[in-house]
Design a protein around this motif. Structure first.
Motif, PDB file in Angstrom:
ATOM      1  N   MET A  44      25.627 -17.148 -45.785  1.00  0.00           N
ATOM      2  CA  MET A  44      25.963 -18.569 -45.904  1.00  0.00           C
ATOM      3  C   MET A  44      24.899 -19.436 -45.233  1.00  0.00           C
ATOM      4  O   MET A  44      24.510 -20.480 -45.748  1.00  0.00           O
ATOM      5  CB  MET A  44      27.301 -18.815 -45.206  1.00  0.00           C
ATOM      6  N   LYS A  45      24.410 -18.949 -44.077  1.00  0.00           N
ATOM      7  CA  LYS A  45      23.402 -19.701 -43.324  1.00  0.00           C
ATOM      8  C   LYS A  45      22.113 -19.825 -44.149  1.00  0.00           C
ATOM      9  O   LYS A  45      21.507 -20.896 -44.212  1.00  0.00           O
ATOM     10  CB  LYS A  45      23.147 -18.949 -42.012  1.00  0.00           C
ATOM     11  N   GLU A  46      21.743 -18.727 -44.807  1.00  0.00           N
ATOM     12  CA  GLU A  46      20.522 -18.742 -45.640  1.00  0.00           C
ATOM     13  C   GLU A  46      20.692 -19.700 -46.824  1.00  0.00           C
ATOM     14  O   GLU A  46      19.795 -20.485 -47.136  1.00  0.00           O
ATOM     15  CB  GLU A  46      20.242 -17.339 -46.195  1.00  0.00           C
ATOM     16  N   ALA A  51      25.954 -23.962 -28.306  1.00  0.00           N
ATOM     17  CA  ALA A  51      26.276 -23.919 -26.873  1.00  0.00           C
ATOM     18  C   ALA A  51      25.271 -24.783 -26.114  1.00  0.00           C
ATOM     19  O   ALA A  51      24.080 -24.775 -26.433  1.00  0.00           O
ATOM     20  CB  ALA A  51      26.211 -22.476 -26.384  1.00  0.00           C
ATOM     21  N   LYS A  52      25.777 -25.534 -25.143  1.00  0.00           N
ATOM     22  CA  LYS A  52      24.902 -26.415 -24.354  1.00  0.00           C
ATOM     23  C   LYS A  52      24.979 -26.035 -22.878  1.00  0.00           C
ATOM     24  O   LYS A  52      26.039 -25.652 -22.384  1.00  0.00           O
ATOM     25  CB  LYS A  52      25.370 -27.868 -24.509  1.00  0.00           C
ATOM     26  N   ASP A  53      23.814 -26.190 -22.182  1.00  0.00           N
ATOM     27  CA  ASP A  53      23.824 -25.940 -20.736  1.00  0.00           C
ATOM     28  C   ASP A  53      24.165 -27.238 -19.993  1.00  0.00           C
ATOM     29  O   ASP A  53      24.462 -28.257 -20.620  1.00  0.00           O
ATOM     30  CB  ASP A  53      22.493 -25.322 -20.282  1.00  0.00           C
ATOM     31  N   CYS A 104      30.411 -26.436 -25.780  1.00  0.00           N
ATOM     32  CA  CYS A 104      29.788 -26.327 -27.116  1.00  0.00           C
ATOM     33  C   CYS A 104      29.968 -27.629 -27.883  1.00  0.00           C
ATOM     34  O   CYS A 104      30.927 -28.362 -27.636  1.00  0.00           O
ATOM     35  CB  CYS A 104      30.453 -25.206 -27.920  1.00  0.00           C
ATOM     36  N   VAL A 105      29.052 -27.897 -28.816  1.00  0.00           N
ATOM     37  CA  VAL A 105      29.202 -29.073 -29.681  1.00  0.00           C
ATOM     38  C   VAL A 105      29.274 -28.637 -31.146  1.00  0.00           C
ATOM     39  O   VAL A 105      28.735 -27.599 -31.512  1.00  0.00           O
ATOM     40  CB  VAL A 105      28.038 -30.086 -29.510  1.00  0.00           C
ATOM     41  N   THR A 106      29.923 -29.474 -31.953  1.00  0.00           N
ATOM     42  CA  THR A 106      30.019 -29.202 -33.390  1.00  0.00           C
ATOM     43  C   THR A 106      28.753 -29.712 -34.068  1.00  0.00           C
ATOM     44  O   THR A 106      28.365 -30.862 -33.867  1.00  0.00           O
ATOM     45  CB  THR A 106      31.231 -29.964 -33.988  1.00  0.00           C
ATOM     46  N   VAL A 107      28.114 -28.853 -34.863  1.00  0.00           N
ATOM     47  CA  VAL A 107      26.896 -29.279 -35.570  1.00  0.00           C
ATOM     48  C   VAL A 107      27.180 -29.518 -37.041  1.00  0.00           C
ATOM     49  O   VAL A 107      26.713 -30.480 -37.633  1.00  0.00           O
ATOM     50  CB  VAL A 107      25.776 -28.221 -35.468  1.00  0.00           C
ATOM     51  N   ARG A 151      20.921 -17.533 -31.880  1.00  0.00           N
ATOM     52  CA  ARG A 151      20.449 -17.543 -30.493  1.00  0.00           C
ATOM     53  C   ARG A 151      21.320 -18.488 -29.652  1.00  0.00           C
ATOM     54  O   ARG A 151      21.894 -18.085 -28.654  1.00  0.00           O
ATOM     55  CB  ARG A 151      18.974 -17.966 -30.436  1.00  0.00           C
ATOM     56  N   THR A 152      21.461 -19.740 -30.163  1.00  0.00           N
ATOM     57  CA  THR A 152      22.292 -20.710 -29.411  1.00  0.00           C
ATOM     58  C   THR A 152      23.480 -21.192 -30.234  1.00  0.00           C
ATOM     59  O   THR A 152      24.315 -21.935 -29.744  1.00  0.00           O
ATOM     60  CB  THR A 152      21.449 -21.951 -29.018  1.00  0.00           C
ATOM     61  N   SER A 153      23.518 -20.800 -31.518  1.00  0.00           N
ATOM     62  CA  SER A 153      24.595 -21.303 -32.382  1.00  0.00           C
ATOM     63  C   SER A 153      25.619 -20.213 -32.667  1.00  0.00           C
ATOM     64  O   SER A 153      25.327 -19.018 -32.562  1.00  0.00           O
ATOM     65  CB  SER A 153      24.017 -21.839 -33.697  1.00  0.00           C
TER      66      SER A 153
HETATM   67  C1  LIG Z   1      22.869 -29.573 -32.739  1.00  0.00           C
HETATM   68  C2  LIG Z   1      21.787 -29.868 -31.748  1.00  0.00           C
HETATM   69  C3  LIG Z   1      22.108 -29.176 -30.454  1.00  0.00           C
HETATM   70  C4  LIG Z   1      20.473 -29.316 -32.293  1.00  0.00           C
HETATM   71  O1  LIG Z   1      19.487 -29.632 -31.374  1.00  0.00           O
HETATM   72  P1  LIG Z   1      17.964 -29.211 -31.593  1.00  0.00           P
HETATM   73  O2  LIG Z   1      17.183 -29.831 -30.521  1.00  0.00           O
HETATM   74  O3  LIG Z   1      17.582 -29.435 -33.013  1.00  0.00           O
HETATM   75  O4  LIG Z   1      18.023 -27.686 -31.228  1.00  0.00           O
HETATM   76  P2  LIG Z   1      17.450 -26.424 -31.961  1.00  0.00           P
HETATM   77  O5  LIG Z   1      16.454 -26.747 -33.017  1.00  0.00           O
HETATM   78  O6  LIG Z   1      17.026 -25.511 -30.839  1.00  0.00           O
HETATM   79  O7  LIG Z   1      18.735 -25.816 -32.671  1.00  0.00           O
HETATM   80  C5  LIG Z   1      19.772 -25.254 -31.924  1.00  0.00           C
HETATM   81  C6  LIG Z   1      20.636 -24.418 -32.851  1.00  0.00           C
HETATM   82  O8  LIG Z   1      21.282 -25.299 -33.750  1.00  0.00           O
HETATM   83  C7  LIG Z   1      21.117 -24.827 -35.071  1.00  0.00           C
HETATM   84  N1  LIG Z   1      21.118 -25.986 -35.961  1.00  0.00           N
HETATM   85  C8  LIG Z   1      20.375 -27.103 -35.863  1.00  0.00           C
HETATM   86  N2  LIG Z   1      20.648 -27.932 -36.880  1.00  0.00           N
HETATM   87  C9  LIG Z   1      21.587 -27.329 -37.623  1.00  0.00           C
HETATM   88  C10 LIG Z   1      22.284 -27.672 -38.812  1.00  0.00           C
HETATM   89  N3  LIG Z   1      22.050 -28.824 -39.451  1.00  0.00           N
HETATM   90  N4  LIG Z   1      23.199 -26.819 -39.300  1.00  0.00           N
HETATM   91  C11 LIG Z   1      23.443 -25.640 -38.688  1.00  0.00           C
HETATM   92  N5  LIG Z   1      22.816 -25.242 -37.549  1.00  0.00           N
HETATM   93  C12 LIG Z   1      21.894 -26.081 -37.043  1.00  0.00           C
HETATM   94  C13 LIG Z   1      19.774 -24.142 -35.061  1.00  0.00           C
HETATM   95  O9  LIG Z   1      19.663 -23.217 -36.137  1.00  0.00           O
HETATM   96  C14 LIG Z   1      19.817 -23.444 -33.715  1.00  0.00           C
HETATM   97  O10 LIG Z   1      20.578 -22.260 -33.817  1.00  0.00           O
HETATM   98  P3  LIG Z   1      20.050 -20.846 -33.210  1.00  0.00           P
HETATM   99  O11 LIG Z   1      19.612 -21.104 -31.806  1.00  0.00           O
HETATM  100  O12 LIG Z   1      21.255 -19.959 -33.252  1.00  0.00           O
HETATM  101  O13 LIG Z   1      18.947 -20.372 -34.088  1.00  0.00           O
HETATM  102  C15 LIG Z   1      21.645 -31.400 -31.525  1.00  0.00           C
HETATM  103  O14 LIG Z   1      21.265 -32.007 -32.738  1.00  0.00           O
HETATM  104  C16 LIG Z   1      22.909 -32.071 -31.004  1.00  0.00           C
HETATM  105  O15 LIG Z   1      23.209 -32.010 -29.831  1.00  0.00           O
HETATM  106  N6  LIG Z   1      23.644 -32.739 -31.896  1.00  0.00           N
HETATM  107  C17 LIG Z   1      24.858 -33.472 -31.545  1.00  0.00           C
HETATM  108  C18 LIG Z   1      26.083 -32.590 -31.622  1.00  0.00           C
HETATM  109  C19 LIG Z   1      27.337 -33.332 -31.251  1.00  0.00           C
HETATM  110  O16 LIG Z   1      27.360 -34.138 -30.364  1.00  0.00           O
HETATM  111  N7  LIG Z   1      28.421 -33.032 -31.983  1.00  0.00           N
HETATM  112  C20 LIG Z   1      29.683 -33.623 -31.785  1.00  0.00           C
HETATM  113  C21 LIG Z   1      30.076 -34.406 -32.974  1.00  0.00           C
HETATM  114  S1  LIG Z   1      29.498 -36.070 -32.899  1.00  0.00           S
END
Ligand SMILES: CC(C)(COP(=O)(O)OP(=O)(O)OC[C@H]1O[C@@H](n2cnc3c(N)ncnc32)[C@H](O)[C@@H]1OP(=O)(O)O)[C@@H](O)C(=O)NCCC(=O)NCCS
Length: 183
Positions: free
Chosen positions: A145-147, A115-117, A53-56, A84-86
């Protein structure tokens, strides 16, 4: 996909605050605590998701009470919500004075993880089984909170695009800044 109960991925990390973690004021660096929060969020989210998993994003990290060298810091984490993925992981941070056994609650914060594959693409996570009222309450709070965060993001984008520099003198009249644009 098989749903998983909250309890199955709950994780606690406890760490002794050693002198090398201190800042110039003798208190524990905020960055040390942030790193521990990130670790426990990762452990909890990846246990639930069964993947890397990664931190968003990180919410409500506030250092309102200092943590002292010699205290035992415990970070208790649970998956509060899944999309779905978060996943939203809630973390309660407590610091215990080992001599007096007094425990202070220093912070509660929320980490959104994705979560990442194996190809580094977001991947679906198991639904969450809510087994008591606390689990239900946390799930609903996280949904809200998400909304709210989504609305704030949209309002911030609007605020950025609608900044009127021509009106700056009037707008900044009571602020603690001096406009000194040359030319
Ligand atoms: C986060 C990340 C996976 C989103 O990728 P994406 O192509 O925009 O993917 P999606 O649009 O399908 O979003 C994936 C999920 O992330 C959530 N998400 C995207 N941006 C978000 C944000 N700013 N805040 C909260 N959730 C967020 C979406 O709601 C979605 O959740 P869901 O599937 O539960 O509905 C991508 O930007 C990434 O890999 N970022 C780097 C993360 C990282 O490396 N972190 C370590 C610290 S440097």
């Amino acid at each position: 996909m098989q749903p998983r109960p909250v309890q199955e991925s709950q994780t606690t990390i406890t760490e002794l605050m050693i002198p090398s973690y201190a800042n110039f004021g003798g208190k524990i660096h905020g960055g040390i605590l942030l790193s521990l929060m990130d670790k426990v969020a990762y452990a909890t989210a990846s246990k639930h998701a069964g993947t890397y998993c990664v931190t968003v994003s990180v919410d409500k990290v506030e250092f309102l009470q200092p943590v002292e060298v010699g205290e035992l810091v415990s970070l208790k984490a649970s998956v509060n919500y899944v999309g779905r993925t978060s996943l939203i992981v809630g973390i309660r941070v407590e610091a215990q004075n080992v001599k007096t056994s007094v425990i202070k609650h220093t912070n509660s914060c929320f980490f959104t993880m994705v979560a990442k594959d194996d190809n580094n693409k977001p991947t679906e996570v198991p639904p969450l089984i809510l087994e008591n009222n606390e689990d239900i309450k946390r799930f609903i709070e996280s949904m809200r909170m998400k909304e709210i965060k989504q609305k704030v993001r949209e309002e911030m984008d609007d605020a950025k695009s609608s900044v009127d520099v021509a009106n700056a003198k009037e707008l900044l009249r009571d602020e603690r800044c001096v406009i000194n644009v040359k030319g």
